[in-house]
Design an enzyme around this catalytic site. Structure first.
Site, PDB file in Angstrom:
ATOM      1  N   LYS A  42      20.097  13.301 136.532  1.00 31.26           N
ATOM      2  CA  LYS A  42      21.368  13.167 135.800  1.00 31.26           C
ATOM      3  C   LYS A  42      22.612  13.312 136.672  1.00 31.26           C
ATOM      4  O   LYS A  42      23.655  13.791 136.222  1.00 31.26           O
ATOM      5  CB  LYS A  42      21.447  14.157 134.619  1.00 31.26           C
ATOM      6  CG  LYS A  42      20.224  14.228 133.742  1.00 31.26           C
ATOM      7  CD  LYS A  42      19.533  12.920 133.477  1.00 31.26           C
ATOM      8  CE  LYS A  42      20.238  11.976 132.568  1.00 31.26           C
ATOM      9  NZ  LYS A  42      19.457  10.700 132.458  1.00 31.26           N
ATOM     10  N   GLY A  44      23.782  10.642 138.825  1.00 25.57           N
ATOM     11  CA  GLY A  44      24.361   9.380 139.271  1.00 25.57           C
ATOM     12  C   GLY A  44      23.366   8.435 139.932  1.00 25.57           C
ATOM     13  O   GLY A  44      23.771   7.473 140.601  1.00 25.57           O
ATOM     14  N   THR A  45      22.090   8.679 139.702  1.00 21.86           N
ATOM     15  CA  THR A  45      21.019   7.857 140.293  1.00 21.86           C
ATOM     16  C   THR A  45      21.156   6.377 139.911  1.00 21.86           C
ATOM     17  O   THR A  45      21.099   5.493 140.779  1.00 21.86           O
ATOM     18  CB  THR A  45      19.640   8.322 139.748  1.00 21.86           C
ATOM     19  OG1 THR A  45      19.704   9.689 139.379  1.00 21.86           O
ATOM     20  CG2 THR A  45      18.546   8.077 140.744  1.00 21.86           C
ATOM     21  N   PHE A  75      11.078   4.150 140.498  1.00 28.03           N
ATOM     22  CA  PHE A  75      11.162   5.614 140.548  1.00 28.03           C
ATOM     23  C   PHE A  75       9.843   6.116 141.133  1.00 28.03           C
ATOM     24  O   PHE A  75       8.798   6.035 140.484  1.00 28.03           O
ATOM     25  CB  PHE A  75      11.394   6.088 139.114  1.00 28.03           C
ATOM     26  CG  PHE A  75      11.527   7.559 138.894  1.00 28.03           C
ATOM     27  CD1 PHE A  75      11.694   8.467 139.939  1.00 28.03           C
ATOM     28  CD2 PHE A  75      11.519   8.051 137.587  1.00 28.03           C
ATOM     29  CE1 PHE A  75      11.828   9.824 139.689  1.00 28.03           C
ATOM     30  CE2 PHE A  75      11.653   9.410 137.328  1.00 28.03           C
ATOM     31  CZ  PHE A  75      11.801  10.288 138.385  1.00 28.03           C
ATOM     32  N   HIS A 102      13.656  12.013 142.679  1.00 28.62           N
ATOM     33  CA  HIS A 102      14.301  13.298 142.372  1.00 28.62           C
ATOM     34  C   HIS A 102      13.655  14.428 143.170  1.00 28.62           C
ATOM     35  O   HIS A 102      13.845  15.607 142.847  1.00 28.62           O
ATOM     36  CB  HIS A 102      14.157  13.629 140.881  1.00 28.62           C
ATOM     37  CG  HIS A 102      14.924  12.729 139.952  1.00 28.62           C
ATOM     38  ND1 HIS A 102      16.213  12.323 140.206  1.00 28.62           N
ATOM     39  CD2 HIS A 102      14.599  12.184 138.754  1.00 28.62           C
ATOM     40  CE1 HIS A 102      16.631  11.563 139.207  1.00 28.62           C
ATOM     41  NE2 HIS A 102      15.672  11.463 138.323  1.00 28.62           N
ATOM     42  N   SER A 132      24.108  16.758 130.459  1.00 29.42           N
ATOM     43  CA  SER A 132      23.505  15.425 130.483  1.00 29.42           C
ATOM     44  C   SER A 132      21.980  15.529 130.375  1.00 29.42           C
ATOM     45  O   SER A 132      21.333  14.773 129.635  1.00 29.42           O
ATOM     46  CB  SER A 132      23.909  14.712 131.777  1.00 29.42           C
ATOM     47  OG  SER A 132      23.349  13.424 131.843  1.00 29.42           O
ATOM     48  N   TYR A 187      29.143  12.624 142.601  1.00 24.01           N
ATOM     49  CA  TYR A 187      29.433  11.859 141.375  1.00 24.01           C
ATOM     50  C   TYR A 187      30.935  11.892 141.064  1.00 24.01           C
ATOM     51  O   TYR A 187      31.528  10.865 140.717  1.00 24.01           O
ATOM     52  CB  TYR A 187      28.619  12.483 140.235  1.00 24.01           C
ATOM     53  CG  TYR A 187      28.790  11.877 138.872  1.00 24.01           C
ATOM     54  CD1 TYR A 187      27.940  10.855 138.430  1.00 24.01           C
ATOM     55  CD2 TYR A 187      29.770  12.342 137.990  1.00 24.01           C
ATOM     56  CE1 TYR A 187      28.073  10.317 137.157  1.00 24.01           C
ATOM     57  CE2 TYR A 187      29.912  11.801 136.723  1.00 24.01           C
ATOM     58  CZ  TYR A 187      29.069  10.798 136.310  1.00 24.01           C
ATOM     59  OH  TYR A 187      29.204  10.265 135.048  1.00 24.01           O
ATOM     60  N   PHE A 223      31.306   2.517 134.168  1.00 26.11           N
ATOM     61  CA  PHE A 223      30.459   3.065 133.097  1.00 26.11           C
ATOM     62  C   PHE A 223      30.350   2.049 131.953  1.00 26.11           C
ATOM     63  O   PHE A 223      29.260   1.776 131.446  1.00 26.11           O
ATOM     64  CB  PHE A 223      31.047   4.390 132.609  1.00 26.11           C
ATOM     65  CG  PHE A 223      30.275   4.976 131.467  1.00 26.11           C
ATOM     66  CD1 PHE A 223      29.039   5.563 131.678  1.00 26.11           C
ATOM     67  CD2 PHE A 223      30.764   4.911 130.165  1.00 26.11           C
ATOM     68  CE1 PHE A 223      28.299   6.082 130.619  1.00 26.11           C
ATOM     69  CE2 PHE A 223      30.045   5.432 129.110  1.00 26.11           C
ATOM     70  CZ  PHE A 223      28.805   6.017 129.328  1.00 26.11           C
ATOM     71  N   MET A 226      28.127  -0.940 132.833  1.00 22.81           N
ATOM     72  CA  MET A 226      26.697  -0.590 132.911  1.00 22.81           C
ATOM     73  C   MET A 226      26.143  -0.207 131.546  1.00 22.81           C
ATOM     74  O   MET A 226      24.982  -0.442 131.247  1.00 22.81           O
ATOM     75  CB  MET A 226      26.476   0.524 133.938  1.00 22.81           C
ATOM     76  CG  MET A 226      26.576  -0.017 135.368  1.00 22.81           C
ATOM     77  SD  MET A 226      26.251   1.207 136.643  1.00 22.81           S
ATOM     78  CE  MET A 226      24.591   1.740 136.271  1.00 22.81           C
ATOM     79  N   LYS A 252      28.175   9.434 128.290  1.00 22.33           N
ATOM     80  CA  LYS A 252      29.645   9.560 128.370  1.00 22.33           C
ATOM     81  C   LYS A 252      30.197   9.140 129.730  1.00 22.33           C
ATOM     82  O   LYS A 252      31.267   8.593 129.823  1.00 22.33           O
ATOM     83  CB  LYS A 252      30.064  11.002 128.089  1.00 22.33           C
ATOM     84  CG  LYS A 252      29.979  11.384 126.625  1.00 22.33           C
ATOM     85  CD  LYS A 252      30.818  12.623 126.372  1.00 22.33           C
ATOM     86  CE  LYS A 252      30.800  12.975 124.899  1.00 22.33           C
ATOM     87  NZ  LYS A 252      31.436  14.281 124.665  1.00 22.33           N
TER      88      LYS A 252
HETATM   89  S1  PPS Z   1      18.369   9.875 135.779  1.00 21.96           S
HETATM   90  O1  PPS Z   1      17.644   9.831 134.488  1.00 21.96           O
HETATM   91  O2  PPS Z   1      18.176  11.167 136.444  1.00 21.96           O
HETATM   92  O3  PPS Z   1      18.056   8.761 136.641  1.00 21.96           O
HETATM   93  O4  PPS Z   1      19.903   9.797 135.359  1.00 21.96           O
HETATM   94  P1  PPS Z   1      21.128   9.461 136.325  1.00 21.96           P
HETATM   95  O5  PPS Z   1      21.294   8.002 136.417  1.00 21.96           O
HETATM   96  O6  PPS Z   1      21.026  10.242 137.579  1.00 21.96           O
HETATM   97  O7  PPS Z   1      22.337  10.087 135.518  1.00 21.96           O
HETATM   98  C1  PPS Z   1      22.733   9.648 134.242  1.00 21.96           C
HETATM   99  C2  PPS Z   1      24.165  10.099 134.047  1.00 21.96           C
HETATM  100  O8  PPS Z   1      25.024   9.263 134.836  1.00 21.96           O
HETATM  101  C3  PPS Z   1      25.937   8.595 133.966  1.00 21.96           C
HETATM  102  N1  PPS Z   1      26.253   7.264 134.509  1.00 21.96           N
HETATM  103  C4  PPS Z   1      27.490   6.908 134.903  1.00 21.96           C
HETATM  104  N2  PPS Z   1      28.642   7.596 134.943  1.00 21.96           N
HETATM  105  C5  PPS Z   1      29.741   6.931 135.381  1.00 21.96           C
HETATM  106  N3  PPS Z   1      29.734   5.626 135.771  1.00 21.96           N
HETATM  107  C6  PPS Z   1      28.597   4.904 135.742  1.00 21.96           C
HETATM  108  N4  PPS Z   1      28.597   3.636 136.123  1.00 21.96           N
HETATM  109  C7  PPS Z   1      27.389   5.557 135.295  1.00 21.96           C
HETATM  110  N5  PPS Z   1      26.110   5.145 135.133  1.00 21.96           N
HETATM  111  C8  PPS Z   1      25.445   6.213 134.655  1.00 21.96           C
HETATM  112  C9  PPS Z   1      25.217   8.557 132.633  1.00 21.96           C
HETATM  113  O9  PPS Z   1      26.080   8.281 131.580  1.00 21.96           O
HETATM  114  C10 PPS Z   1      24.626   9.966 132.610  1.00 21.96           C
HETATM  115  O10 PPS Z   1      25.611  10.981 132.437  1.00 21.96           O
HETATM  116  P2  PPS Z   1      26.107  11.540 131.041  1.00 21.96           P
HETATM  117  O11 PPS Z   1      26.963  12.724 131.360  1.00 21.96           O
HETATM  118  O12 PPS Z   1      24.879  11.929 130.260  1.00 21.96           O
HETATM  119  O13 PPS Z   1      26.887  10.446 130.380  1.00 21.96           O
END
Ligand code: PPS
Length: 289
Positions: A42, A44-45, A75, A102, A132, A187, A223, A226, A252
């Site tokens: 969670k 920014g992957t 993954f 991860h 998240s 992030y 965001f 995507m 979010k």
């Molecule tokens: S995972 O399941 O571990 O692979 O998830 P991961 O992608 O690392 O994290 C998901 C969170 O990243 C947010 N996200 C983004 N935020 C901003 N901009 C972009 N483009 C973006 N893409 C994914 C996603 O909404 C999750 O955070 P939260 O706080 O839940 O919204």
């Protein structure tokens, strides 16, 4: 799937089904030009994965629409019954591989170090990670029931949730970043100035793209973009694995949502945890925009 319990592999809590494929993960054969995107969950992957796939496809969004993000950037640890495992997806890939993981430093398959593969780490402030992750635990049925937010909060502090301790993970990668081929990003910095951070990625992977392509990559990885893109928002995942009605994967995408979830008392406990856990590192995080 029936919310399988967490298992422990090599001292790390991991999703039950993932444990079944652990031997294949450890045996995984990395290639010299593999790039690993490594994060604590969670952090920014998916965002970084989409950026990198666009970079390697010259910003061509038709090419990046060829498959879901988990097919384009498999993954490594993934193993869910009825779907190809991460290692099964990665092994036959003919072109340059982007590998999502991860894993903490200590558990990365040996071949990644032998081949000196590039690793891009993205870390996020842990209060937003916690929030998240709590939502994700609920919607991704491969996780056990997270219980109440309070219970999940405790699991996060103790490092008993999937992929274990957040602090150990980020400190481990931060510490080795200079000895290894590691780019460490945040992030919150990506939110603040995505182009600046994409340029750091380009420099690290020794790639150049014209300004219009850079701008296209930025626009395509906001965001909003995507969240609307079915190839990056995980909506193509079977509903038995992810239930977006419980909480969307693209939830979010902000910094500071923790303020809507942590009580004053929980925030104090969290700050004490950070003081304890982060006193032996110069790694710091931003908790608001
Ligand atoms: S995972 O399941 O571990 O692979 O998830 P991961 O992608 O690392 O994290 C998901 C969170 O990243 C947010 N996200 C983004 N935020 C901003 N901009 C972009 N483009 C973006 N893409 C994914 C996603 O909404 C999750 O955070 P939260 O706080 O839940 O919204």
């Amino acid at each position: 799937m029936n919310r399988p319990p967490i298992k422990i592999v090599s001292g790390m809590p991991i999703l039950g089904p993932f444990a079944e494929n652990w031997a294949n993960v450890q045996r995984f054969q990395a290639r010299e030009d593999d790039i690993m995107i490594n994060t604590y969950p969670k952090s920014g992957t998916t965002w970084m994965s989409e950026i990198l796939d666009l970079v390697f496809n010259g910003g061509d969004t038709k090419k990046t629409a060829r498959g879901a993000i988990y097919e384009r950037v498999p993954f490594l640890e993934y193993a869910v019954p009825g779907m190809p495992t991460g290692t099964e997806s990665l092994d036959p890939m003919k072109t340059r591989r982007l590998v999502k993981s991860h894993l903490p430093v200590e558990l990365v398959p040996q071949s990644f170090w032998e081949k000196n593969c590039k690793v891009i780490c993205v870390a996020r402030n842990p209060k937003d990670v916690l929030v998240s992750y709590y939502h994700f635990y609920q919607m991704a049925i491969v996780h056990p029931d997270p219980g109440t937010f309070e219970e999940f909060f405790e699991g996060f502090m103790k490092g008993t949730i999937a992929f274990g301790s957040w602090s150990q993970h980020v400190k481990g990668w931060w510490k080795i970043r200079k000895q290894r081929n590691v780019l460490f990003l945040f992030y919150e910095d990506m939110l603040e100035d995505p182009k600046r951070e994409i340029k750091k990625v380009l420099k690290f992977i020794e790639k150049d793209v014209p300004e219009d392509v850079l701008e296209k990559i930025r626009q395509h990885t906001t965001f909003k973009a995507m969240k609307e893109n079915k190839m990056s928002n995980y909506s193509t995942t079977p509903s038995s694995v992810m239930n977006h009605d419980i909480s969307p994967f693209m939830r979010k995408g902000v910094c500071g949502d923790w303020k809507n979830h942590l009580t004053v008392a929980q925030n104090e406990i969290f700050d004490a945890y950070l003081e304890r856990e982060m006193s032996d590192t110069d790694l710091t995080f931003r908790f608001q925009e």
